[in-house]
Scaffold this motif. Structure first.
Motif, mmCIF file in Angstrom:
data_model
loop_
_atom_site.group_PDB
_atom_site.id
_atom_site.type_symbol
_atom_site.label_atom_id
_atom_site.label_comp_id
_atom_site.label_asym_id
_atom_site.label_seq_id
_atom_site.Cartn_x
_atom_site.Cartn_y
_atom_site.Cartn_z
ATOM 1 N N SER A 38 0.841 -1.190 0.000
ATOM 2 C CA SER A 38 0.000 0.000 0.000
ATOM 3 C C SER A 38 0.876 1.240 0.000
ATOM 4 C CB SER A 38 -0.951 0.025 1.206
ATOM 5 O OG SER A 38 -0.218 0.111 2.418
ATOM 6 N N GLN A 54 -7.001 9.734 -6.321
ATOM 7 C CA GLN A 54 -6.102 8.874 -5.576
ATOM 8 C C GLN A 54 -4.729 8.832 -6.236
ATOM 9 O OE1 GLN A 54 -6.593 6.951 -2.771
ATOM 10 N NE2 GLN A 54 -4.469 6.313 -2.909
ATOM 11 N N ASN A 56 -2.042 7.045 -7.771
ATOM 12 C CA ASN A 56 -2.095 5.706 -8.355
ATOM 13 C C ASN A 56 -0.812 5.279 -9.054
ATOM 14 O OD1 ASN A 56 -2.191 7.278 -10.656
ATOM 15 N ND2 ASN A 56 -4.370 6.918 -11.043
ATOM 16 N N LEU A 79 -1.261 1.508 -9.163
ATOM 17 C CA LEU A 79 -2.414 0.968 -8.443
ATOM 18 C C LEU A 79 -3.483 0.598 -9.453
ATOM 19 C CD1 LEU A 79 -3.800 0.375 -5.726
ATOM 20 C CD2 LEU A 79 -4.668 2.727 -5.777
ATOM 21 N N SER A 81 -6.961 -1.899 -9.843
ATOM 22 C CA SER A 81 -7.949 -2.785 -9.212
ATOM 23 C C SER A 81 -7.602 -3.061 -7.761
ATOM 24 C CB SER A 81 -8.067 -4.107 -9.994
ATOM 25 O OG SER A 81 -8.441 -3.858 -11.333
ATOM 26 N N GLY A 82 -7.113 -2.022 -7.077
ATOM 27 C CA GLY A 82 -6.838 -2.131 -5.656
ATOM 28 C C GLY A 82 -5.507 -2.761 -5.306
ATOM 29 N N THR A 83 -4.684 -3.076 -6.304
ATOM 30 C CA THR A 83 -3.406 -3.734 -6.054
ATOM 31 C C THR A 83 -2.276 -2.961 -6.711
ATOM 32 O OG1 THR A 83 -4.476 -5.901 -5.980
ATOM 33 C CG2 THR A 83 -2.092 -5.858 -6.344
ATOM 34 N N TRP A 84 -1.170 -2.784 -5.982
ATOM 35 C CA TRP A 84 0.017 -2.135 -6.533
ATOM 36 C C TRP A 84 0.861 -3.184 -7.244
ATOM 37 C CZ3 TRP A 84 1.050 2.999 -6.690
ATOM 38 C CH2 TRP A 84 0.254 3.832 -5.882
#
Length: 319
Positions: A38, A54, A56, A79, A81-84
């Motif tokens: 995160s 955000q 990203n 970032l 779909s919620g994943t780095w």
């Protein structure tokens, strides 16, 4: 219930715990790549910089224990779909006794200059911003000492900080002014040249400190804002470099256009009284309230909000 292959349990345990910051001595994922769990933005609430959208994308500079950059560094993590994730992430295979070092920064497209001892830098340019804080690049860095990773601990969380300060104005006209008043320019005036701009600056990736900027006694912000008699939030914001030292006499010169009832427009300029000693610091948000009236005004106090509280200031000026 379906049976679970017991041979996979150590791998599953690592995957579940990695992004919780735990270091496990057991098996690691097969590809041994760096995982960014995160990116935290604790100071961005209410700011133009990444406040509406955000963050990203970040750059991640990775070096070995001798501060030599890994091949293809820096790496861009996005970032999605919620994943780095990174298209070409670095492989972390070193032991805990000699970990790799990590430095995060934004914008991610900037080139990194490797400096012996770990004080690596990126280039920065600081210009006169506009009324909406969209004319100046917002530089962020992942404060670290630095972050470290090794083969048994490849998951990391970055906390990003601002290298610049934010200066805002809550400018309104008094109830005594019936004419339409449009704010066109605000000049920041420093009597001892504590303001900084320049195109050849650098930012240290470890602590966000800026160097190489030129001192100046004024910065001009241009824009266009029609003033109201009520204004609860700032209507002018700009990003600026931190002051090089404490300023003993700071003031602001405003230029407005006054539209009379017959349609004629008159341009007028006014300078506020001086603000008490102040030093704009990185990651702080300074808000100055100014009221425009037909009568002369004087400095009452100064207000500073958001990232860090520092003082209170309001200024009244006449038209």
């Amino acid at each position: 219930m379906k049976n679970i292959n017991l041979s996979l349990m150590p791998l599953l345990a690592f995957m579940l715990s990695a992004c919780n910051g735990e270091t496990l001595p057991g098996p690691v994922l097969a590809d041994n790549t760096l995982q960014v769990c995160s990116v935290e933005l604790p100071e961005l609430s209410g700011t133009r910089a990444l406040g509406a959208t955000q963050l990203n994308e970040i750059g991640v500079y990775v070096t070995n224990n001798s501060h030599t950059a890994l091949d293809n560094a820096p790496y861009v993590y996005k970032l999605q779909s919620g994943t780095w994730s990174c298209d070409t992430p670095p492989t972390i295979t070193v032991e805990a006794s000699a970990p790799d070092y990590l430095y995060a920064f934004s914008p991610s497209s900037l080139a990194v200059t490797n400096v012996a001892g770990g004080n690596h830098t990126i280039p920065v340019t600081v210009v006169a911003d506009n009324f909406t804080a969209s004319g100046q690049t917002d530089y962020l860095y992942g404060k670290s000492d630095p972050e470290t990773v090794h083969s048994a601990s490849r998951a990391v969380t970055f906390t990003m900080y601002h290298a610049l300060a934010k200066v805002s104005f809550r400018v309104l006209k008094s109830d005594n002014v019936e004419e339409t008043v449009t704010l066109k320019k605000i000049e920041l005036l420093s009597s001892t040249a504590r303001l900084q701009t320049g195109t050849s600056g650098i930012m240290n990736l470890k602590d966000g400190i800026l160097n190489g900027l030129a001192s100046t006694n004024s910065i001009i912000l241009n824009g266009s804002v029609v003033l109201n008699t009520t204004q609860s939030q700032p209507n002018v914001s700009a990003l600026v470099a931190p002051m090089s030292a404490r300023e003993t006499r700071l003031s602001f010169r405003l230029t407005v256009e006054v539209t009379e009832t017959d349609g004629t427009i008159t341009k007028r300029s006014f300078e506020t009284a001086a603000v008490n000693e102040v030093r704009w610091k990185a990651a702080c948000h300074y808000v100055y309230a100014i009221t425009i009236d037909k009568m002369g005004g004087n400095l009452t106090n100064v207000q500073i909000d958001a990232w860090k509280n520092d003082a209170n200031q309001n200024t009244g000026i006449g038209i």
